[in-house]
Design a protein around this motif. Structure first.
Motif, PDB file in Angstrom:
ATOM      1  N   THR A 116       1.296   4.065  -3.143  1.00  0.00           N
ATOM      2  CA  THR A 116       1.068   5.511  -3.013  1.00  0.00           C
ATOM      3  C   THR A 116       2.272   6.297  -3.531  1.00  0.00           C
ATOM      4  O   THR A 116       2.127   7.282  -4.270  1.00  0.00           O
ATOM      5  CB  THR A 116       0.804   5.868  -1.539  1.00  0.00           C
ATOM      6  OG1 THR A 116      -0.353   5.162  -1.082  1.00  0.00           O
ATOM      7  CG2 THR A 116       0.590   7.368  -1.380  1.00  0.00           C
ATOM      8  N   ASP A 132       0.832  -1.206   0.000  1.00  0.00           N
ATOM      9  CA  ASP A 132       0.000   0.000   0.000  1.00  0.00           C
ATOM     10  C   ASP A 132       0.866   1.255   0.000  1.00  0.00           C
ATOM     11  O   ASP A 132       0.612   2.210  -0.754  1.00  0.00           O
ATOM     12  CB  ASP A 132      -0.905   0.017   1.234  1.00  0.00           C
ATOM     13  CG  ASP A 132      -1.967  -1.081   1.206  1.00  0.00           C
ATOM     14  OD1 ASP A 132      -2.254  -1.596   0.096  1.00  0.00           O
ATOM     15  OD2 ASP A 132      -2.492  -1.424   2.281  1.00  0.00           O
ATOM     16  N   ARG A 133       1.884   1.274   0.852  1.00  0.00           N
ATOM     17  CA  ARG A 133       2.752   2.444   0.943  1.00  0.00           C
ATOM     18  C   ARG A 133       3.509   2.672  -0.369  1.00  0.00           C
ATOM     19  O   ARG A 133       3.597   3.809  -0.856  1.00  0.00           O
ATOM     20  CB  ARG A 133       3.741   2.274   2.093  1.00  0.00           C
ATOM     21  CG  ARG A 133       3.108   2.351   3.470  1.00  0.00           C
ATOM     22  CD  ARG A 133       4.157   2.174   4.557  1.00  0.00           C
ATOM     23  NE  ARG A 133       3.550   2.238   5.881  1.00  0.00           N
ATOM     24  CZ  ARG A 133       3.304   3.353   6.546  1.00  0.00           C
ATOM     25  NH1 ARG A 133       3.634   4.518   6.000  1.00  0.00           N
ATOM     26  NH2 ARG A 133       2.747   3.329   7.731  1.00  0.00           N
ATOM     27  N   SER A 156      10.572   5.105  -7.298  1.00  0.00           N
ATOM     28  CA  SER A 156       9.811   3.928  -6.867  1.00  0.00           C
ATOM     29  C   SER A 156      10.734   2.759  -6.538  1.00  0.00           C
ATOM     30  O   SER A 156      10.449   1.976  -5.618  1.00  0.00           O
ATOM     31  CB  SER A 156       8.825   3.509  -7.963  1.00  0.00           C
ATOM     32  OG  SER A 156       7.883   4.519  -8.221  1.00  0.00           O
ATOM     33  N   THR A 179       8.604  12.983  -0.401  1.00  0.00           N
ATOM     34  CA  THR A 179       7.502  13.325  -1.310  1.00  0.00           C
ATOM     35  C   THR A 179       7.329  14.828  -1.465  1.00  0.00           C
ATOM     36  O   THR A 179       6.909  15.300  -2.527  1.00  0.00           O
ATOM     37  CB  THR A 179       6.190  12.687  -0.811  1.00  0.00           C
ATOM     38  OG1 THR A 179       5.951  13.061   0.558  1.00  0.00           O
ATOM     39  CG2 THR A 179       6.261  11.170  -0.896  1.00  0.00           C
ATOM     40  N   SER A 214       2.488   6.114  -7.368  1.00  0.00           N
ATOM     41  CA  SER A 214       1.553   6.989  -8.076  1.00  0.00           C
ATOM     42  C   SER A 214       2.080   8.420  -8.132  1.00  0.00           C
ATOM     43  O   SER A 214       1.942   9.106  -9.152  1.00  0.00           O
ATOM     44  CB  SER A 214       0.178   6.949  -7.390  1.00  0.00           C
ATOM     45  OG  SER A 214       0.249   7.478  -6.069  1.00  0.00           O
TER      46      SER A 214
END
Length: 519
Positions: free
Chosen positions: A290, A286-287, A308, A439, A293
């Motif tokens: 995110t 899940d992390r 990534s 991020t 994306s």
């Protein structure tokens, strides 16, 4: 009455000019150096030679190899020769090293000479204490060793004898014996070597298989290429894992992520499933999803999704942190007991006890407790210090005894409650701050954001080691405000990370931070 005997007459009568054939075997504990030396002596004696072996042990396990020294001569007139007890530089015909760096040390000791010595070495690595204790990459350069042996030895035979032996169900001493036979350095036929193994009476068939494989390698392809940087080998994404929960994770990797991330994500899922459970590995995906994306939105495809890729690696590292529960789990695993028994060469009827040195602190105890209770104790200094005086001391733990095994096993069983511990809460909080820093930078400076993810390698271990790594990590990231608007910001952050890995005290990092401040 004294009889006068001239020195010249004495020399003529008693001294011989025959030169023994000298072999030095350098091996560490558990590598069967003594077995190999005994095989060589037994074979020589079976062939009518006289032989002697001696050994000089290293300082300690993996801080110095034991040197087994063999000298041999054909039997002559029934007279026993006088052999040396130690190898002399310049007089050794064959040097056998059971590990690559030991081959380099044999060159430094002068045992290997270009006019005389055949060097037989395994190219695999068993890292020394000095290599392991370095904060960063302290591994010795194998290319330097190979270049030195090429110059120093008359002939070199070097390949991975450890892997070859394991592949044939045996140990490295058998493959080294095969390499010695294949080298032709001794005047004995192959059959004599094989007969010696058969006379051992135990593990004959696997030893003969490893011997034969090494014999052929020494004849057909005596040299392996080595690299200063080990090749990273990641398992490809399998079609199925044979378990419904794990198969769902594999399906997610296959459907949600580009192929360039599959191998690393699979490695992360395996690591976190082993660390906690499949649900925890799902949280990892899940992390990373995110982060991926965000990477895609910032044009990461043009850079092969470098952001990534770093996220797939270091988020798994951050989530699989070292804590008391993890350490206890690793200590009581059956695979560990089996590995240690194999390393020390224990027989089936022998009992092996392992003594661990542990030094727990109250910080680790509080970290293992439920978050509320751990904070309650930490917020009461008098109680914390009272308990710490009783906890904070070195202990020698015999893992194989019932008392200590059950104690460690009970601690490892706390894994199901790990998500509620104070340590887990703090690790998640620190990880969220770290990922937010990356991020936030991603739209402004893609390369710098990617390098921020890579700085996570500074945080490792637990107890004092974890505290030092965390301190260096925070100090490196403290330079982000000075670097975020620079095109070469990623390069400077990488230099800071490398400086942090140079020494334990952070002296090099202090100097690098001053340099960045002066830009």
């Amino acid at each position: 009455m004294n009889e006068h005997v001239s020195i010249d007459a004495l020399r003529t009568e008693r001294l011989a000019t025959d030169k023994p054939l000298a072999i030095a075997v350098l091996a560490m504990g558990g590598q069967g150096g003594g077995v190999l030396a005994d095989w060589i002596v037994s074979m020589a004696e079976a062939q009518g030679w006289m032989a002697q072996t001696t050994s000089v042990p290293g300082v300690a396990q993996r801080t110095g190899a034991t040197i087994y020294y063999i000298e041999m001569l054909p039997e002559r007139d029934g007279r026993a020769p006088i052999f040396s007890l130690m190898p002399t530089p310049g007089d050794v015909d064959v040097v056998m090293a059971a590990e690559l760096m030991e081959a380099g040390r044999s060159v430094l000791r002068g045992l290997v000479t270009p006019d005389k010595t055949t060097l037989i070495a395994s190219t695999h690595r068993s890292f020394a204490v000095a290599e392991k204790q370095a904060p960063g990459d302290g591994i010795g350069n194998p290319e330097t060793v190979v270049e030195a042996t090429d110059f120093a030895a008359r002939r070199t035979i070097a390949f991975d004898m450890e892997t070859l032996a394991v592949r044939n169900g045996s140990v490295i001493s058998a493959s080294m014996f095969g390499a010695l036979a294949g080298s032709g350095a001794l005047p004995f036929p192959r059959e004599a070597f094989e007969a010696t193994i058969r006379a051992g009476g135990k593990g004959i068939e696997p030893s003969l298989k490893a011997f034969a494989a090494a014999f052929d390698r020494a004849r057909d392809k005596p040299r392996d290429s080595v690299s200063a940087k080990p090749v990273k080998r990641l398992d490809p994404l399998p079609a199925t894992a044979g378990h419904a929960d794990l198969d769902r994770l594999l399906a997610r990797i296959r459907s949600e992520f580009p192929e360039v991330l599959h191998a690393m994500l699979y490695a992360g899922v395996k690591k976190l499933t082993d660390f906690q459970d499949p649900a925890y590995a799902g949280e990892y995906l899940d992390r990373v999803a995110t982060l991926h994306s965000l990477d895609r939105a910032q044009g990461g495809a043009d850079k092969d999704f470098a952001f990534s890729q770093q996220a797939a690696k270091y988020v798994a590292v951050a989530m699989a942190y070292d804590d008391v529960i993890r350490v206890a789990d690793l200590k009581v695993r059956q695979s560990r007991f089996e590995r240690v028994r194999k390393e020390v060469g224990a027989k089936d009827d022998q009992i092996v006890y392992m003594t661990e040195y542990m030094h727990p602190r109250m910080e680790e105890v509080c970290g293992t407790l439920p978050k509320g209770l751990g904070l309650w104790i930490e917020n009461r200094p008098s109680l914390f210090n009272f308990l710490d005086r009783r906890i904070n001391k070195g202990r020698r733990v015999k893992t194989a005894t019932l008392f200590w095994f059950l104690g460690l096993y009970m601690v490892s069983a706390l894994r199901s409650r790990r998500r509620g511990t104070l340590r887990h809460s703090r690790e998640l909080e620190h990880m969220n701050v770290w990922l937010k820093a990356a991020t936030d930078l991603l739209p402004e400076n893609y390369d710098l954001a990617t390098e921020v993810l890579a700085t996570r390698r500074l945080v490792k271990g637990y107890s004092d080691t974890h505290s030092r790594g965390l301190s260096k990590f925070d100090r490196v990231l403290s330079a982000l405000p000075m670097l975020r608007n620079r095109e070469d910001g990623a390069d400077w952050l990488r230099r800071l990370k490398q400086a942090a890995l140079l020494d334990e005290g952070g002296v090099a990092l202090d100097g690098a931070l001053k340099t960045v401040a002066s830009l």
